[in-house]
Design a protein around this motif. Structure first.
Motif, short mmCIF file in Angstrom:
data_model
loop_
_atom_site.label_atom_id
_atom_site.label_comp_id
_atom_site.label_asym_id
_atom_site.label_seq_id
_atom_site.Cartn_x
_atom_site.Cartn_y
_atom_site.Cartn_z
N VAL A 67 13.46 34.15 10.20
CA VAL A 67 13.19 32.67 10.73
C VAL A 67 14.63 32.05 10.25
O VAL A 67 15.00 31.28 11.36
N PHE A 68 15.20 32.29 9.37
CA PHE A 68 16.47 31.60 9.20
C PHE A 68 17.79 32.34 9.80
O PHE A 68 18.67 31.42 10.20
N PHE A 69 17.74 33.47 9.97
CA PHE A 69 18.92 33.90 11.03
C PHE A 69 18.73 33.59 12.27
O PHE A 69 19.53 33.16 12.97
N ALA A 70 17.37 33.41 12.67
CA ALA A 70 17.20 33.13 14.17
C ALA A 70 17.33 31.43 14.27
O ALA A 70 17.32 31.02 15.56
N SER A 71 17.22 30.58 13.44
CA SER A 71 17.35 29.31 13.39
C SER A 71 18.74 28.70 13.79
O SER A 71 19.68 28.92 12.82
N SER A 114 -4.22 37.36 13.77
CA SER A 114 -4.67 36.09 14.82
C SER A 114 -3.93 35.65 15.90
O SER A 114 -4.19 35.01 16.73
N GLY A 115 -2.40 36.10 15.66
CA GLY A 115 -1.84 35.73 16.97
C GLY A 115 -1.08 34.47 16.34
O GLY A 115 -0.25 33.58 17.37
N ARG A 116 -1.51 33.46 15.41
CA ARG A 116 -1.01 32.21 15.14
C ARG A 116 0.68 32.34 14.67
O ARG A 116 1.08 31.17 15.08
N ILE A 117 0.74 33.61 14.24
CA ILE A 117 2.15 33.52 13.70
C ILE A 117 2.94 33.91 14.94
O ILE A 117 2.87 35.30 15.07
N LYS A 118 3.96 33.52 15.34
CA LYS A 118 4.77 33.82 16.35
C LYS A 118 5.89 34.55 15.85
O LYS A 118 6.46 34.43 15.06
N ASP A 119 6.51 35.63 16.68
CA ASP A 119 7.70 36.23 16.49
C ASP A 119 8.65 35.35 16.62
O ASP A 119 8.81 34.47 17.74
N VAL A 120 9.89 35.62 15.70
CA VAL A 120 11.14 34.63 15.70
C VAL A 120 11.84 35.13 16.97
O VAL A 120 12.02 36.23 17.14
N LYS A 174 6.52 45.33 7.92
CA LYS A 174 8.03 44.49 7.60
C LYS A 174 7.64 44.06 6.30
O LYS A 174 6.86 43.29 5.98
N ALA A 175 8.66 43.98 5.52
CA ALA A 175 8.73 43.22 4.33
C ALA A 175 8.92 41.85 4.46
O ALA A 175 9.31 41.33 5.18
N ILE A 176 7.90 41.26 3.33
CA ILE A 176 7.78 39.87 3.34
C ILE A 176 9.22 39.00 3.26
O ILE A 176 9.40 38.32 4.12
N LEU A 177 10.27 39.62 2.45
CA LEU A 177 11.46 39.02 2.54
C LEU A 177 12.13 39.28 3.79
O LEU A 177 12.90 38.13 4.27
N ALA A 178 11.90 40.20 4.58
CA ALA A 178 12.66 40.30 5.70
C ALA A 178 12.09 39.44 6.90
O ALA A 178 12.81 38.88 7.69
N ARG A 179 10.76 39.22 6.99
CA ARG A 179 10.05 38.13 7.64
C ARG A 179 10.57 36.82 7.21
O ARG A 179 10.87 36.07 8.38
N LYS A 186 18.30 46.86 -0.47
CA LYS A 186 18.91 47.74 0.63
C LYS A 186 17.88 48.73 1.42
O LYS A 186 18.13 48.85 2.50
N GLU A 187 16.87 48.94 0.57
CA GLU A 187 16.01 49.91 1.20
C GLU A 187 14.97 49.38 2.08
O GLU A 187 14.37 49.88 2.99
N LYS A 188 14.34 48.20 1.43
CA LYS A 188 13.19 47.56 2.41
C LYS A 188 13.52 46.53 3.15
O LYS A 188 12.83 45.99 3.76
N VAL A 189 14.74 45.95 3.06
CA VAL A 189 15.04 44.76 3.87
C VAL A 189 16.23 44.89 4.84
O VAL A 189 16.05 44.36 6.06
N LEU A 190 17.21 45.46 4.37
CA LEU A 190 18.60 45.24 4.89
C LEU A 190 18.68 45.91 6.41
O LEU A 190 19.06 45.32 7.39
N ASN A 191 17.87 46.75 6.57
CA ASN A 191 17.78 47.52 8.11
C ASN A 191 16.96 46.89 8.83
O ASN A 191 17.28 46.80 10.07
N ASP A 192 16.10 46.01 8.41
CA ASP A 192 15.30 45.09 9.25
C ASP A 192 15.53 43.83 9.55
O ASP A 192 14.93 42.89 10.41
N ILE A 193 16.87 43.42 9.08
CA ILE A 193 17.33 42.00 9.54
C ILE A 193 18.33 41.94 10.33
O ILE A 193 19.19 43.07 10.42
N ASN A 194 18.65 40.96 11.04
CA ASN A 194 19.94 40.78 11.89
C ASN A 194 20.91 39.76 11.26
O ASN A 194 20.68 38.41 11.43
#
Ligand SMILES: Nc1ccn([C@@H]2O[C@H](COP(=O)(O)OP(=O)(O)OP(=O)(O)O)[C@@H](O)[C@H]2O)c(=O)n1
Ligand SMILES: C[C@](O)(CO)[C@H](O)COP(=O)(O)O
Length: 232
Positions: free
Chosen positions: A38-42, A226-232, A29-34, A61-69
């Motif tokens: 967080v902000f869309f889920a907050s 490491s599992g320290r970063i939780k999915d949003v 997943k692209a860094i920017l999508a990650r 468009k190619e690397k982020v748009l399809n991966d965000i809600n």
């Protein structure tokens, strides 16, 4: 209402990958999508303004748009030469009803919803806050000749992170004041300080790294594994 301004308008020169680092993948997943996730889920964020670099529209468009809600009001804005110019373009596009602005680097994908919420709560009290972490190393002021000039007392040194969160009227005033006086800064808190306001430091997280150089990509993958970063 609370507005998030995510700045992604840099070039990623220090990453040296021939593409803006924010469009590089970490574990699929692209860094920017990650970061945007967080902000869309907050629940404490009401609108998101994303500032991207001129020429990065296709990458977005190619690397982020399809991966965000995109589940709340969203604007895409073009950035400027310096980070400060990109933030200015972002805040110039926020809704008229915005009373708190959360400014965050697209390059810090491991921010958490809890820290975003905490920064908003503290900004409501203090007007201007930044996340940061206490320095763990001894820090030296070094001259151009590479001799040490002095060693500041570590107990008062913090490494500054984002988000930096402000009452809207304070950050707007700071940007107007600093632009008309030619004041430049590497973060928004400094512009607010230069305008005469006090900025409160609140404790962030050592995981909230800014992905800047290739070593940071390795660290980012390790943090995810490491599992320290939780999915949003
Ligand atoms: N003109 C600029 C410069 C930076 N940024 C953003 O500000 C954040 C912090 O900047 P940094 O990590 O230094 O990114 P770059 O400027 O892209 O990196 P470099 O200095 O290596 O080119 C990043 O999310 C970056 O995209 C921006 O929106 N507009
Ligand atoms: C805003 C910031 O992330 C706080 O650490 C930092 O100042 C950005 O600096 P850069 O020069 O754009 O990397």
């Amino acid at each position: 209402m609370n507005t998030a301004v995510i700045v992604a308008g840099g070039k990623g020169t220090r990453m040296n990958m021939g593409i803006n680092k924010l469009y590089l993948d970490i574990k699929g997943k692209a860094i920017l999508a990650r970061t945007l996730d967080v902000f869309f889920a907050s629940h404490s964020i009401d609108e998101v303004i994303l500032v991207i670099g001129q020429g990065d529209e296709e990458n977005f468009k190619e690397k982020v748009l399809n991966d965000i809600n995109i589940c709340k009001p969203f604007k895409l804005v073009t950035g400027g030469k310096e980070r400060q110019d990109s933030v200015y373009n972002g805040i110039s596009n926020m809704s008229k009803d915005s009373d708190i602005v959360v400014i965050h680097d697209g390059a810090r994908p491991f921010i958490t919803k809890n820290l975003v919420e905490e920064s908003i709560n503290q900004a409501k009290i203090y007007g201007a806050v930044t996340l940061g972490v206490p320095a763990k190393d001894t820090i030296k002021i070094v001259g151009e000749d590479r001799f040490i000039i002095n060693t500041p007392d570590r107990s008062s040194l913090w490494l500054t992170q984002t988000p930096q969160t402000f009452a809207t009227h304070i950050i707007v005033q700071a940007y107007e004041f600093c632009r008309s006086n030619g004041i430049m800064a590497t973060d928004d808190a400094m512009l607010v300080e230069k305008t005469g306001y006090r900025v409160k430091m609140i404790e962030g997280s050592y995981d909230n790294i800014k992905i800047t150089t290739p070593d940071d990509m390795i660290l980012a993958e390790l943090l995810l594994e490491s599992g320290r970063i939780k999915d949003v």
